[in-house]
Design a protein around this motif. Structure first.
Motif, PDB file in Angstrom:
ATOM      1  N   ARG A 125       0.830  -0.978   0.216  1.00  0.00           N
ATOM      2  CA  ARG A 125      -0.219   0.139  -0.620  1.00  0.00           C
ATOM      3  C   ARG A 125       0.656   0.921   0.221  1.00  0.00           C
ATOM      4  O   ARG A 125       0.460   1.995  -0.247  1.00  0.00           O
ATOM      5  CB  ARG A 125      -0.773  -0.168   1.414  1.00  0.00           C
ATOM      6  N   THR A 126       1.808   1.140   0.814  1.00  0.00           N
ATOM      7  CA  THR A 126       2.678   2.487   1.354  1.00  0.00           C
ATOM      8  C   THR A 126       4.429   2.523   0.191  1.00  0.00           C
ATOM      9  O   THR A 126       5.218   2.870  -0.105  1.00  0.00           O
ATOM     10  CB  THR A 126       3.334   2.930   2.205  1.00  0.00           C
ATOM     11  N   ILE A 127       4.720   1.139  -0.310  1.00  0.00           N
ATOM     12  CA  ILE A 127       6.416   0.449  -0.267  1.00  0.00           C
ATOM     13  C   ILE A 127       5.795   0.152  -1.670  1.00  0.00           C
ATOM     14  O   ILE A 127       5.548  -0.362  -2.092  1.00  0.00           O
ATOM     15  CB  ILE A 127       6.387  -0.566   0.847  1.00  0.00           C
ATOM     16  N   CYS A 128       6.855   0.411  -2.895  1.00  0.00           N
ATOM     17  CA  CYS A 128       7.013   0.065  -4.234  1.00  0.00           C
ATOM     18  C   CYS A 128       7.503  -1.293  -4.443  1.00  0.00           C
ATOM     19  O   CYS A 128       8.873  -2.067  -3.351  1.00  0.00           O
ATOM     20  CB  CYS A 128       8.246   1.078  -4.853  1.00  0.00           C
ATOM     21  N   ILE A 281      -5.725 -10.155  -4.129  1.00  0.00           N
ATOM     22  CA  ILE A 281      -4.444  -9.649  -4.024  1.00  0.00           C
ATOM     23  C   ILE A 281      -3.729  -9.479  -5.602  1.00  0.00           C
ATOM     24  O   ILE A 281      -3.345  -8.560  -6.089  1.00  0.00           O
ATOM     25  CB  ILE A 281      -3.712 -11.729  -4.728  1.00  0.00           C
ATOM     26  N   ILE A 282      -5.203  -9.992  -6.944  1.00  0.00           N
ATOM     27  CA  ILE A 282      -5.050  -9.190  -7.926  1.00  0.00           C
ATOM     28  C   ILE A 282      -5.641  -7.688  -8.020  1.00  0.00           C
ATOM     29  O   ILE A 282      -4.716  -7.266  -8.504  1.00  0.00           O
ATOM     30  CB  ILE A 282      -6.222  -9.992  -8.646  1.00  0.00           C
ATOM     31  N   GLU A 283      -6.861  -7.943  -6.587  1.00  0.00           N
ATOM     32  CA  GLU A 283      -7.258  -5.714  -6.519  1.00  0.00           C
ATOM     33  C   GLU A 283      -5.671  -5.106  -5.966  1.00  0.00           C
ATOM     34  O   GLU A 283      -5.634  -3.860  -6.170  1.00  0.00           O
ATOM     35  CB  GLU A 283      -8.302  -5.561  -5.518  1.00  0.00           C
ATOM     36  N   LEU A 284      -5.629  -5.563  -5.198  1.00  0.00           N
ATOM     37  CA  LEU A 284      -3.150  -5.418  -4.306  1.00  0.00           C
ATOM     38  C   LEU A 284      -2.880  -4.750  -5.232  1.00  0.00           C
ATOM     39  O   LEU A 284      -2.414  -4.302  -4.634  1.00  0.00           O
ATOM     40  CB  LEU A 284      -3.396  -6.190  -3.040  1.00  0.00           C
ATOM     41  N   CYS A 285      -2.618  -5.440  -6.446  1.00  0.00           N
ATOM     42  CA  CYS A 285      -1.692  -5.988  -7.443  1.00  0.00           C
ATOM     43  C   CYS A 285      -2.312  -4.679  -8.317  1.00  0.00           C
ATOM     44  O   CYS A 285      -1.324  -4.750  -9.556  1.00  0.00           O
ATOM     45  CB  CYS A 285      -0.845  -7.121  -7.138  1.00  0.00           C
ATOM     46  N   LYS A 289      -4.296   0.339  -7.702  1.00  0.00           N
ATOM     47  CA  LYS A 289      -3.124   0.672  -6.356  1.00  0.00           C
ATOM     48  C   LYS A 289      -1.862   0.741  -6.448  1.00  0.00           C
ATOM     49  O   LYS A 289      -1.189   1.633  -5.739  1.00  0.00           O
ATOM     50  CB  LYS A 289      -4.187  -0.652  -5.747  1.00  0.00           C
ATOM     51  N   LEU A 290      -1.012  -0.334  -7.047  1.00  0.00           N
ATOM     52  CA  LEU A 290       0.238   0.112  -7.546  1.00  0.00           C
ATOM     53  C   LEU A 290       0.735   1.078  -7.659  1.00  0.00           C
ATOM     54  O   LEU A 290       1.679   2.212  -6.781  1.00  0.00           O
ATOM     55  CB  LEU A 290       0.919  -0.911  -8.208  1.00  0.00           C
ATOM     56  N   SER A 291       0.384   1.873  -8.227  1.00  0.00           N
ATOM     57  CA  SER A 291       0.735   4.018  -8.804  1.00  0.00           C
ATOM     58  C   SER A 291       0.176   4.857  -7.644  1.00  0.00           C
ATOM     59  O   SER A 291       0.706   5.334  -7.366  1.00  0.00           O
ATOM     60  CB  SER A 291       0.365   3.709 -10.425  1.00  0.00           C
ATOM     61  N   ASN A 292      -1.203   4.538  -6.864  1.00  0.00           N
ATOM     62  CA  ASN A 292      -1.759   5.594  -5.722  1.00  0.00           C
ATOM     63  C   ASN A 292      -0.413   4.934  -4.745  1.00  0.00           C
ATOM     64  O   ASN A 292       0.030   5.733  -4.004  1.00  0.00           O
ATOM     65  CB  ASN A 292      -2.810   5.168  -5.411  1.00  0.00           C
ATOM     66  N   PHE A 311       5.691   3.521 -13.099  1.00  0.00           N
ATOM     67  CA  PHE A 311       3.888   3.584 -13.727  1.00  0.00           C
ATOM     68  C   PHE A 311       4.422   4.078 -14.779  1.00  0.00           C
ATOM     69  O   PHE A 311       4.524   5.927 -14.488  1.00  0.00           O
ATOM     70  CB  PHE A 311       3.164   3.494 -12.585  1.00  0.00           C
ATOM     71  N   ARG A 312       3.538   3.846 -15.754  1.00  0.00           N
ATOM     72  CA  ARG A 312       2.972   5.035 -16.544  1.00  0.00           C
ATOM     73  C   ARG A 312       1.407   4.174 -16.992  1.00  0.00           C
ATOM     74  O   ARG A 312       0.506   5.235 -16.360  1.00  0.00           O
ATOM     75  CB  ARG A 312       4.125   4.621 -17.896  1.00  0.00           C
ATOM     76  N   LYS A 313       0.901   3.034 -17.849  1.00  0.00           N
ATOM     77  CA  LYS A 313      -0.266   3.163 -18.185  1.00  0.00           C
ATOM     78  C   LYS A 313      -0.703   1.367 -17.689  1.00  0.00           C
ATOM     79  O   LYS A 313      -1.643   0.933 -17.437  1.00  0.00           O
ATOM     80  CB  LYS A 313      -0.666   3.290 -19.961  1.00  0.00           C
ATOM     81  N   GLY A 314       0.165   0.990 -18.110  1.00  0.00           N
ATOM     82  CA  GLY A 314       0.419  -0.719 -17.428  1.00  0.00           C
ATOM     83  C   GLY A 314      -0.655  -1.542 -18.307  1.00  0.00           C
ATOM     84  O   GLY A 314      -1.031  -2.303 -18.096  1.00  0.00           O
TER      85      GLY A 314
END
Length: 346
Positions: A125-128, A281-285, A289-292, A311-314
């Motif tokens: 949630r907070t770490i790359c 897990i899919i939602e978390l990743c 979510k990852l870009s935020n 992160f750009r578009k993915g």
């Protein structure tokens, strides 16, 4: 199937003092290999810097982008000479900009799902993801070995991997992506990297060097082919190389994530599936979510990359909005030639 792996206890993010120590050690490594590097063939690449050819692939030398010293030729040589893999290790391999960040996040979330709930305190949630899963060529062999607890990543081509990775029977997960999208993602990434410090890289130049493979980590296609051949040659040992395709993961994430979990020794139970843990897990990743999380990350070290740059578009197929029909035709022709007989979706 090999036994499950006990990954990561705390998240190990280098402090400022550790960063200084790492840079000092990297300077020693650069000095150690300077004579070997000095005799290698070099060529100018798309950002007007030189890359050096080693074992059929091209690399920058010395410190490359800021303090990370990532993927330099000396780092590859040092990992070949000193990195010792264990049979329980899992390596996430890829060519840059092929879905590496996403794969790291998924593998980390899968392997650590009993340690962290999926709420606001989850590390992702907070770490790359790059801080959760280190690259062996830029982190794992430079810091304390406890920094890398079984789950690591690499952009090193299969034929140049440290011998211990090949010989010890550890698991390798490789992710492949449409080369056209890889080109566009790499082009945007490099322009973000150089910022306002120099003239932006023209797409035409990026296309030329990418097509010839004269970029950091070398030919995208040769990188893919090396791991694909390894996966086919090891069909009698299906627990050693898993070949994933980015587009298939985007199309059917649930089944692909279940496949990944089983391969790394952490299959989902029926109870977990009933509780929709896979979907969590899919939602978390997810890209959103990852870009935020990367935006919210608080990294005060001025000499390191901002997490947002990864992160750009993915999305799949964005290259059609940038490449000319002729460029697409040329890249598709190279892809067909390189992948012939290897059963790689294109």
């Amino acid at each position: 199937m090999l036994s499950p792996i006990a990954f990561y206890s705390p998240i190990a993010i280098a402090t400022e003092d550790e960063e200084k120590a790492r840079k000092a050690k990297m300077s020693i490594i650069i000095e150690r290999y300077k004579d070997r590097v000095s005799v290698l063939h070099k060529h100018k690449t798309w950002n007007n810097t030189h890359v050096y050819k080693y074992e059929g692939f091209w690399y920058h030398r010395g410190f490359w982008y800021q303090s990370n010293a990532s993927f330099s030729i000396e780092a590859v040589m040092a990992s070949q000479d000193g990195f010792q893999a264990q049979p329980t290790d899992v390596f996430l391999a890829s060519h840059p900009k092929s879905g590496t960040t996403w794969l790291k996040a998924l593998a980390f979330a899968i392997a650590n799902r009993t340690k962290f709930n999926f709420g606001p305190n989850h590390p992702l949630r907070t770490i790359c993801p790059h801080d959760c899963v280190p690259f062996i060529e830029s982190e794992a062999f430079l810091n304390n070995p406890s920094y890398a607890n079984g789950l690591m990543a690499t952009h090193i081509p299969y034929t140049s991997l440290p011998k211990s990775i090949i010989s010890c029977g550890c698991r390798i997960v490789y992710i492949c992506r449409d080369p056209k999208d890889v080109l566009i993602s790499s082009w945007h990434f490099m322009n973000k990297l150089i910022g306002n410090e120099s003239t932006p890289i023209k797409l035409e130049d990026a296309f030329e060097y990418f097509s010839k493979g004269i970029i950091t980590n070398g030919s995208f296609w040769d990188n893919v082919v090396g791991y694909r051949k390894a996966s086919l040659e090891r069909r009698g040992r299906p627990d050693t190389v898993l070949f994933l395709v980015y587009e298939e993961m985007k199309k059917d994430p649930k089944n692909e994530v279940k496949k990944l979990a089983k391969f790394i020794g952490h299959p989902f139970t029926k109870e977990e599936e009933a509780k929709r843990v896979v979907e969590e897990i899919i939602e978390l990743c997810s890209f959103e979510k990852l870009s935020n999380a990367s935006t919210n990350a608080n990294d005060e070290r001025e000499d390191t990359l901002s997490n947002e740059i990864f992160f750009r578009k993915g999305i799949v197929g964005d290259s059609v909005n940038h490449l000319t029909p002729e460029m697409i035709q040329i890249l598709d022709r190279i892809t067909r030639q390189k992948y012939e007989g290897l059963d790689i979706p294109i």
